[in-house]
Design an enzyme around this catalytic site. Sequence first.
Site, PDB file in Angstrom:
ATOM      1  N   GLN A   1       0.960  -1.409  -0.261  1.00 23.46           N
ATOM      2  CA  GLN A   1      -0.185   0.124   0.200  1.00 23.46           C
ATOM      3  C   GLN A   1       1.338   0.869  -0.136  1.00 23.46           C
ATOM      4  O   GLN A   1       1.619   1.243   0.627  1.00 23.46           O
ATOM      5  CB  GLN A   1      -0.738  -0.047   1.118  1.00 23.46           C
TER       6      GLN A   1
ATOM      7  N   SER B   1       4.640  -6.262   3.049  1.00 23.04           N
ATOM      8  CA  SER B   1       3.724  -6.279   3.504  1.00 23.04           C
ATOM      9  C   SER B   1       2.243  -6.422   2.784  1.00 23.04           C
ATOM     10  O   SER B   1       1.973  -7.733   2.441  1.00 23.04           O
ATOM     11  CB  SER B   1       2.702  -4.362   4.216  1.00 23.04           C
ATOM     12  N   LEU B   2       1.013  -5.673   1.747  1.00 26.61           N
ATOM     13  CA  LEU B   2       0.370  -6.269   1.407  1.00 26.61           C
ATOM     14  C   LEU B   2       0.925  -7.133  -0.110  1.00 26.61           C
ATOM     15  O   LEU B   2       0.275  -8.371  -0.002  1.00 26.61           O
ATOM     16  CB  LEU B   2      -0.394  -4.777   0.527  1.00 26.61           C
TER      17      LEU B   2
ATOM     18  N   ARG C   1      -8.894  -7.990   4.815  1.00 33.20           N
ATOM     19  CA  ARG C   1      -7.809  -7.784   5.541  1.00 33.20           C
ATOM     20  C   ARG C   1      -7.331  -5.404   5.395  1.00 33.20           C
ATOM     21  O   ARG C   1      -7.936  -5.403   6.792  1.00 33.20           O
ATOM     22  CB  ARG C   1      -6.112  -8.291   4.736  1.00 33.20           C
TER      23      ARG C   1
ATOM     24  N   HIS D   1       0.440  -2.393  11.419  1.00 34.76           N
ATOM     25  CA  HIS D   1       1.691  -2.839  11.918  1.00 34.76           C
ATOM     26  C   HIS D   1       1.608  -2.884  13.064  1.00 34.76           C
ATOM     27  O   HIS D   1       3.639  -2.083  13.295  1.00 34.76           O
ATOM     28  CB  HIS D   1       2.859  -2.798  11.145  1.00 34.76           C
TER      29      HIS D   1
ATOM     30  N   GLN E   1       2.389 -10.996  10.641  1.00 34.69           N
ATOM     31  CA  GLN E   1       2.631  -9.373  10.051  1.00 34.69           C
ATOM     32  C   GLN E   1       1.582  -8.251  10.017  1.00 34.69           C
ATOM     33  O   GLN E   1       1.551  -7.427  10.152  1.00 34.69           O
ATOM     34  CB  GLN E   1       2.408  -9.987   8.664  1.00 34.69           C
TER      35      GLN E   1
END
Length: 310
Positions: A9, A89-90, A114, A198, A247
């Site tokens: 993202q 991440s994503l 998510r 996060h 994560q």
Amino acid sequence: MIAYVFPGQGSQYVGMGKALAETFPVCRDTFDQADEALGEPLSRLCFEGPSAELTLTANTQPAVLAVSVAAHRLLASRGLQAGLMAGHSLGEYSAHVAAGTLSFGDALRTVRRRGRYMQEAVPVGAGAMAAVLGLEAALVTQACEEAAQGEVVSPANLNAPGQVVIAGAQDAVARAGARARELGARRVLPLPVSAPFHCRLMRPAQARLEPELRNLVVSNPAVPVIANVDAEPKRDAAAAIDALVEQVSAPVQWEAVVRRLASSGARAYVEVGPGTVLAGLIGKIDRRASVVGVDSPDGIDAVEALVPHG
């Protein structure tokens, strides 16, 4: 060795994937599949916007994943392969689609939820994120600890030397940013995000997402995927899912991920998906590496010159 890295993202932009879809049938088919999997025109949102809708977390996550998978399928259709993969991440979901761990449709639906769960975990305006530039990670951690005052604030993305993103409660992030400047940070930049990703505030989202991840039909990845949570290669489906669960509320150890890719033999990287964010970070971490991107038709020639056919 070649490593494929998949953006997260923040890499999205209106128009992403449009030229790929117009030029390559395999990419057009991928966007058609995405629209069908979600039951709505995700491709039109990627190609035409509007930007305000594209940047909503629940839309951004499947949109970036779709562009990344379209680009990877183009590479695969040319016989181009990688020895290792990772995603920011994503982007770790995109990597696992490319590695065959997750199906494309399941990944799209999962990252949409998510995004929604992460957004709903903290009321809008209650959380914040900021990039701390020019200060080593240990001192950023110190700034967070000294500024917390009982609230949540912690490193969220350890992106590169001198670039750490912090996340948490809005006031705590502001205090930590001020303390980081006192400790020598060159700049502290508030980030235009809708939730504090996060960090511990994301644990409610993690709890909602975990059973859904564990119920997916998965396969062992055909190519090892270096995980965000521990910078370790995931070679089986169970370990991959464990890493995706953790994560959500754990920091993204991107600098460690790239160092692990490099120590495992990666000498060149292909950024598979929209933008060039990861190329910039990799250049700061592994100065010997060459990085090319493929989010437009122009990129495929550069990749073909770099990646061995197999």
